[in-house]
Design an enzyme around this catalytic site. Structure first.
Site, mmCIF file in Angstrom:
data_model
loop_
_atom_site.group_PDB
_atom_site.id
_atom_site.type_symbol
_atom_site.label_atom_id
_atom_site.label_comp_id
_atom_site.label_asym_id
_atom_site.label_seq_id
_atom_site.Cartn_x
_atom_site.Cartn_y
_atom_site.Cartn_z
ATOM 1 N N GLU A 167 90.830 4.248 -52.462
ATOM 2 C CA GLU A 167 90.785 5.283 -53.514
ATOM 3 C C GLU A 167 90.468 6.580 -52.800
ATOM 4 O OE1 GLU A 167 91.463 4.927 -56.636
ATOM 5 O OE2 GLU A 167 91.339 2.768 -56.964
ATOM 6 N N LEU A 168 91.459 7.442 -52.658
ATOM 7 C CA LEU A 168 91.295 8.603 -51.778
ATOM 8 C C LEU A 168 91.266 9.923 -52.556
ATOM 9 C CD1 LEU A 168 93.677 7.209 -49.015
ATOM 10 C CD2 LEU A 168 91.228 6.832 -49.301
ATOM 11 N N GLU A 218 91.591 19.834 -51.930
ATOM 12 C CA GLU A 218 90.597 19.454 -52.949
ATOM 13 C C GLU A 218 89.482 20.488 -52.926
ATOM 14 O OE1 GLU A 218 89.411 15.408 -51.728
ATOM 15 O OE2 GLU A 218 89.426 15.014 -53.864
ATOM 16 N N SER A 253 88.900 7.977 -66.912
ATOM 17 C CA SER A 253 88.202 6.822 -66.342
ATOM 18 C C SER A 253 87.740 5.842 -67.414
ATOM 19 C CB SER A 253 86.981 7.303 -65.550
ATOM 20 O OG SER A 253 87.391 8.275 -64.617
ATOM 21 N N GLY A 300 86.882 7.439 -50.778
ATOM 22 C CA GLY A 300 86.453 8.611 -50.023
ATOM 23 C C GLY A 300 87.648 9.489 -49.727
ATOM 24 N N SER A 301 87.546 10.234 -48.654
ATOM 25 C CA SER A 301 88.601 11.204 -48.351
ATOM 26 C C SER A 301 89.840 10.509 -47.776
ATOM 27 C CB SER A 301 88.070 12.215 -47.339
ATOM 28 O OG SER A 301 87.710 11.542 -46.148
ATOM 29 N N CYS A 327 86.988 13.260 -57.689
ATOM 30 C CA CYS A 327 88.363 13.116 -57.196
ATOM 31 C C CYS A 327 89.341 13.374 -58.330
ATOM 32 C CB CYS A 327 88.565 11.718 -56.636
ATOM 33 S SG CYS A 327 88.088 10.451 -57.816
ATOM 34 N N ASN A 345 79.861 11.255 -54.266
ATOM 35 C CA ASN A 345 79.986 12.030 -55.508
ATOM 36 C C ASN A 345 79.683 11.233 -56.774
ATOM 37 O OD1 ASN A 345 82.403 10.645 -55.260
ATOM 38 N ND2 ASN A 345 83.616 12.278 -56.156
ATOM 39 N N LYS A 396 78.457 -0.099 -47.785
ATOM 40 C CA LYS A 396 78.083 0.999 -46.892
ATOM 41 C C LYS A 396 78.139 2.277 -47.738
ATOM 42 C CE LYS A 396 79.010 4.025 -44.543
ATOM 43 N NZ LYS A 396 78.495 5.318 -44.983
#
Ligand code: NAD
Length: 495
Positions: A268-269, A399, A459, A246-247, A302, A169, A192
């Protein structure tokens, strides 16, 4: 909706920005195909067409990345902080100079509107600038032990080889938020990127090489088989850090895998941000903030406002204004500068949004705007506003990751706080009120790592970004983000 002319122009623009990107793995500074020659397709969300075939890293490639990062590690850790800083500083400058190409590349593979992509590039560049400044200020500590017999000396040393796993995202910002502090701290890395958006990561690293990045310091491992390659990296005891965005589901899996070698983890989910508006709020400002918190990135953030809790007395006028603001947005291919909302990233993302909206409406919610998937190519979903959403509707507990705003009313401050906290997530919350004491009181009571008080955007590279509860572990950005790539070494000494 967009015109045929803008679609044609879109195809030309994205083809031009994708063409210069080398779609191969980057291992030890060398561009390579996958060890088995496999590739995977990266799609254009605005058309569903193929943008590029990218090398799909294998388990052998993953091991080669660890070898390269481990080989480069001691040299990079010994490199003078000023020299590490200069690589980051030049990267910042190159990103600013190439902002438009990078923004178009992000738009090409992610779909987001160009204004959002331009914002992302500058936000990403700021991580390089901030950590270029921090690289030369990694301080330790010295104190006299309380007993007085000896001294306590503390050094912050690089944690070692770091695996950086990023989502689709914010393909540039999530990579920048990890690479910049890792390099500032003296770590070497394996990045990755998400399979939906590997091109931005590859372009970013090519630009870092221009900025003087030594071979092996950032290795890039795109792959269509993230599970096996990430597991292979984590199975190697030389890897000492996992920084994942990610998730929550995947984060949980990786936390389990990290236990084998007790790898230091930053996660960071997911989020489920409440946006709370009290009746004494400046309504104009609340709508402006809501549009940023909901619609930045078309809702694929997120930090996106996922649940709007509005005090009863102003709920009708808040919803009416929100409908007006969301209804005035233009949807179309992100590369068209006049477009406000691009397509969602892929068909799965769109199907999820469709099903959440349908579920809410079936449960009694009123569709005030949008809610209808447009026909034709691309993964578009229109700005949508729902009111009267039932407390148990799935849309309030998942979400959404799309341009949908569910509005729920409340009557008391306690009720607002309870509603906001009724989730396993705790990344960010937004609170609008004209009463500063109430704003601070509610901010303190809401279970979230970050609060936007009368602001729709939190942010900032200099601030600690991260969540509580199942939204994650640790912080990125700020001094915390740098220390996350270090270990404290305590030396007890007497002199
Ligand atoms: P995702 O968890 O599906 O994928 C994230 C990364 O993990 C990708 O690189 C993916 O290839 C990789 N991955 C997927 N399955 C894996 C597995 N089994 N083993 C190892 N790696 C695997 O998330 P996504 O769909 O790319 O991104 C959206 C999610 O990211 C949302 O939940 C969003 O809230 C979250 N997010 C969080 C933040 C934050 O800072 N808290 C920021 C952006 C996105």
């Amino acid at each position: 909706m967009d015109t045929t002319e803008s679609r044609t122009r879109h195809r030309e623009v994205v083809a031009a920005v994708v063409a210069p990107v080398d779609p191969q793995l980057v291992i030890g500074g060398v561009r390579r195909p996958a060890s088995d020659g496999a590739t995977f397709d990266v799609l254009d969300p605005a058309t569903g067409g193929v943008l590029a075939a990218v090398a799909s890293g294998t388990v052998d490639d993953a091991r080669a990345c660890v070898d390269a990062a481990a080989a480069a590690g001691p040299g990079w850790a010994r490199t003078a902080p000023r020299k590490r800083s200069e690589v980051l500083q030049r990267t910042y400058q190159l990103m600013v100079a190439r902002a438009e190409e990078l923004a178009l590349l992000i738009t090409a593979e992610n779909g987001k509107a160009l204004a959002d992509a331009r914002g992302e590039v500058l936000y990403s560049a700021e991580f390089f600038r901030w950590y270029a400044e921090e690289a030369v200020r990694i301080r330790g500590d010295v104190q006299t032990a309380p007993g007085g017999a000896n001294n306590i000396l503390v050094l912050h040393q690089p944690v070692g080889v770091a695996l950086l796993v990023t989502p689709w995202n914010f393909p540039a910002a999530m990579a920048a938020r990890k690479i910049a502090p890792a390099l500032a701290a003296g770590c070497t890395t394996i990045l990755k990127p998400a399979a939906e958006t590997p091109l931005t990561a590859l372009a970013l690293v090519a630009l870092m090489e221009e900025a003087g990045l030594p071979a092996g310091v950032v290795n890039v491992l795109p792959s269509a088989q993230p599970g096996p390659v990430v597991s292979a990296v984590l199975a190697d005891p030389r890897v000492r850090k996992l920084s994942f965005t990610g998730s929550t589901t995947v984060g949980r899996t990786l936390l389990h895998q990290a236990n084998e070698h007790i790898v230091n983890c930053s996660l960071e989910l997911g989020g489920n941000a409440p946006f709370v508006v009290f009746a004494d709020a400046d309504l104009e400002a609340a709508i402006e903030g809501a549009m940023i918190a909901k619609m930045r990135n078309g809702g694929e953030a997120c930090t996106a406002a996922n649940r709007f809790f509005v005090e009863e007395g102003i709920a009708a006028s808040f919803s009416a204004r929100l409908v007006q603001a969301m209804g005035s947005l233009t949807m179309g291919p992100g590369s068209d500068p006049s477009v406000d909302v691009g397509p969602l990233v892929n068909q799965a993302a769109r199907s999820k949004v469709e099903s959440l909206v349908t579920g809410a409406v079936t449960g009694g919610a009123t569709l005030e705007l949008g809610g209808e998937t447009p026909a034709g190519e691309g993964f578009y979903y229109p700005p949508t506003v729902l009111t009267g959403v039932a407390a148990d509707a799935e849309i309030l507990h998942t979400e959404i990751f799309g341009p949908v705003a569910p509005v729920v009313t409340f009557t008391t401050e306690d009720e607002a706080v309870d509603l906001a906290n009724d989730t396993e997530y705790g990344l960010v919350a937004y609170v609008y009120t004209g009463d500063l004491a109430r704003g601070l009181r509610v901010s303190e009571r809401i279970e979230a790592g970050m609060v936007g008080l009368n602001r729709g955007l939190v942010s900032d590279p200099a601030a600690p970004f991260g969540g509580v509860k199942e939204s994650g572990l640790g912080r990125e950005g700020g001094v915390e983000g740098l220390l996350a790539f270090t270990e404290s070494k305590y030396i007890a000494l007497t002199w």
